[in-house]
Design a protein around this motif. Structure first.
Motif: not given
Length: 530
Positions: A373-377
Motif C-alpha cells: 500500500a506504500g513504500d517499504a521503509p
C-alpha cells in the motif's frame, strides 16, 4: 545601423514569443526565420530558430527538430561573429543537436542518414570519443539491432571521462539508459549494477529515483526478487501516472503487471492511460505502450478475463466505446505491429518487429506477490521522519507538513520527486522549483525557483539589471544571480511564507499555484533574454 525593416522583424519575433504554445506560434517563428534569411538578417533568423526548437521541444514534436537545428548550425558556422558575445550558444547548440539525433530513435519520420550526419557533426565538435557521442552511437546501433556495434560503443561510453554526464548535464539519466540497454540484451544483473548508484542516492536528478525503479522492474522479477519489483512499481507509478514526459515508461509498468501476475491492476492502468496513446510522447513510446498493452490483454484473456470491458474514449473519427479485453488487445497489437513495421522500413532491418514479437511471447515469471500500500521503509525511508497527521478538512488550518505539500501538488496534477531530506522538487516548463520546510518546527514554507537557462559569466551586469527590474515590477519570486564558478550564471528566485499558525489545504494549493505560475513566468523571461 538598424533599419525599420529590421525593427519590424525584431518586433514580430518578440510578439511571436508571447504567443501560446502551439501550431500558430511555430508557424510564425518559421515565417520570421525565412523572412530574416531572405533579408540577410542572420541574427534574427538564429533567434527565431532557437525559439522554434524550444517550441518543438515543449510541444512534444522532437521529430521536427532536424531542419531548424541544421539551419542553426549552418548560420553559426557561416556567421561566427554571432557567437562572440554569447559563449553559452555552444552548449545550447550541442544540446539541441543531441535532441535532434535522439528524435531518430523516437520516430520513423527522421531519416537514418540525417541522424548520422548530425551525429557526425556533433562528434567533430565534441570529439569522437566524447561520452555523449559514444552514447548516441550505442543507442542508434541498438535500435537498428546491431548489437556488436552497440556493445563496442557502450564500452567507449562507459569508460569516457564524461560518460556519466550527457550534454544536457543530467548525471542521473545515463545509468538508467545504460541499464535499459543491458536489460534489453538479457543481462539483468548487469542492469541492476548500473542502477545501483541511483538507487543508493549517490547520483540523481528530478526524474530519479522513479526512472531507475522502472528500469529495475523486470530485472528484479527475472532475478527472483518480485517483492522489490512490486515496491518499485507502486512508488514509481504514483508519479508516472500523470506526467506527460513519463509516457515512455508506462510500457514497463504494464509489462511488470503482465509478467508479474497483477493482471487486474494492469488492466486498471491500461484503462487509465489509454487516452494518452492518442496523443503519445513519440512513435517509439506509442509502439511500446501498445505492445505491452497487447501482451497484458493476451495474458488476461488466457486467465479468463477476456470479457472484462474497458472504456476507450473517442478520438477523431473513433467513437467512445466499452471494449472487451480481447478486442482491445487485438487493436493494440495492430498499432504496435504497424509502428514496428514503419521503423523497420526506415531502418532496413527487422529488429523492432522482432523485439515486439519477443515481448508478446513473454509469460508470467514468478508467483504473484501482494502489492504494498506504500513504500517499504527499509528500502526507501520516509524523508519526513515520523508519519504526518492525517490530512485535515479543506478549510481547517493544520501544521505545515510534507504530506500537505505533496497532497496539494497531487491535487494540481503536478509531477515531482521527494529528496531524502524532504525537499520536494519538480520541473514546470523552464523552471525547476524546490519546496522545503524551514524553521525549528518546519513551519516556514520556502520555495526556490531556478531557471534552466544559464547566462555566460561575462553577462553579470546584464543579469543583475534583469533581476533588479524583476524585483521592482513583480511581487513573486524575489530574483537574484548566483555564480557557481563554472563560467555560467544561475538566475534563481525564492519565496518564503511563515505558516506558524498553520495552513488549510485549500490555502496551500493557492500558495503553491501562485509560486509555480510566477516561477514559470520568471524562468520564461530568463529564457527569452537575447
Amino acid at each position: 545601423m538598424t533599419t525599420s525593416r529590421d525593427q519590424r522583424l525584431a518586433d514580430a519575433l518578440a510578439d511571436a514569443r508571447d504567443l501560446p504554445d502551439g501550431a500558430a506560434r511555430c508557424a510564425e517563428l518559421e515565417r520570421i526565420a525565412a523572412q530574416a534569411d531572405a533579408t540577410g538578417d542572420p541574427g534574427t533568423a538564429l533567434a527565431a530558430r532557437l525559439a522554434l526548437v524550444e517550441a518543438y521541444l515543449h510541444g512534444g514534436q522532437r521529430w521536427r527538430l532536424l531542419d531548424p537545428v541544421r539551419r542553426v548550425v549552418d548560420t553559426l558556422d557561416r556567421t561566427p561573429g554571432l557567437r562572440a558575445d554569447r559563449p553559452e550558444l555552444a552548449d545550447t547548440l550541442h544540446r539541441h543537436q543531441r535532441y535532434a539525433v535522439e528524435a531518430f530513435l523516437g520516430t520513423p519520420r527522421v531519416g537514418l542518414d540525417q541522424a548520422r550526419s548530425l551525429l557526425a557533426d556533433l562528434a567533430d565538435r565534441l570529439g569522437p570519443d566524447a561520452g555523449p557521442v559514444a552514447e548516441l552511437r550505442c543507442r542508434i546501433a541498438d535500435h537498428l539491432g546491431d548489437e556488436p556495434t552497440a556493445r563496442r560503443a557502450y564500452d567507449r561510453w562507459r569508460s569516457a571521462p564524461d560518460g556519466s554526464a550527457p550534454v544536457d548535464g543530467c548525471p542521473g539519466c545515463a545509468p538508467a539508459r545504460r541499464a535499459e540497454l543491458r536489460a534489453g540484451w538479457g543481462e539483468h544483473a548487469e542492469a541492476l549494477a548500473e542502477l545501483r548508484p541511483v538507487l543508493a542516492g549517490e547520483v540523481g536528478c528530478t526524474d530519479q529515483p522513479e526512472r531507475a525503479l522502472v528500469g529495475a522492474l523486470l530485472p528484479w522479477l527475472r532475478s527472483g526478487e518480485p517483492d522489490r519489483a512490486a515496491r518499485a512499481h507502486v512508488r514509481a507509478y504514483r508519479r508516472h501516472r500523470r506526467e506527460r514526459a513519463a509516457f515512455p515508461l508506462l510500457a514497463a509498468h504494464l509489462r511488470f503487471c503482465a509478467v508479474g501476475g497483477h493482471l487486474d491492476r494492469g488492466l486498471d492502468i491500461l484503462a487509465e492511460q489509454l487516452p494518452r496513446l492518442d496523443d503519445p510522447y513519440d512513435d517509439l513510446s506509442a509502439m511500446e505502450f501498445a505492445a505491452a498493452g497487447a501482451l497484458l490483454c493476451g495474458l488476461a484473456v488466457d486467465a479468463g478475463l477476456g470479457g472484462r470491458r474497458l472504456h476507450r474514449p473517442g478520438h477523431g473519427a473513433r467513437p467512445a466505446a466499452e471494449v472487451d479485453t480481447a478486442t482491445l488487445g487485438a487493436d493494440l497489437l495492430a498499432v504496435a505491429t504497424e509502428l514496428a513495421g514503419s521503423f523497420d522500413a526506415r531502418n532496413g532491418t527487422g529488429h523492432q518487429s522482432g523485439r515486439i514479437a519477443s515481448w508478446l511471447a513473454e509469460r508470467p515469471l514468478a508467483e504473484v506477490v501482494p502489492l504494498p500500500a506504500g513504500d517499504a521503509p527499509d528500502e526507501w525511508p520516509d524523508p519526513a521522519g515520523p508519519a504526518d497527521d492525517p490530512t485535515p478538512a479543506e478549510d481547517e488550518p493544520a501544521p505545515l507538513s510534507l504530506a500537505l505539500v505533496t497532497s496539494a501538488l497531487d491535487r494540481r496534477g503536478d509531477g515531482y520527486a521527494v529528496e531524502p531530506d524532504g525537499t520536494v522538487v519538480g520541473r514546470w516548463g523552464e523552471a525547476v522549483i524546490q519546496f522545503r520546510r524551514l524553521g525549528r518546527r518546519g513551519e516556514v514554507l520556502h520555495a526556490r525557483v531556478v531557471a534552466t537557462r544559464r547566462l555566460a559569466a561575462g553577462r553579470l551586469a546584464e543579469a543583475y539589471a534583469f533581476c533588479n527590474a524583476w524585483n521592482h515590477d513583480r511581487l513573486l519570486p524575489k530574483a537574484y544571480v548566483h555564480d557557481p564558478g563554472d563560467g555560467t550564471l544561475v538566475l534563481a528566485g525564492d519565496v518564503t511564507t511563515d505558516l506558524a499558525h498553520g495552513v488549510a489545504p485549500t490555502q496551500l494549493v493557492v500558495l503553491l499555484t501562485a509560486t509555480v505560475s510566477t516561477g514559470v513566468a520568471y524562468a520564461e523571461a530568463v529564457a527569452a533574454l537575447p
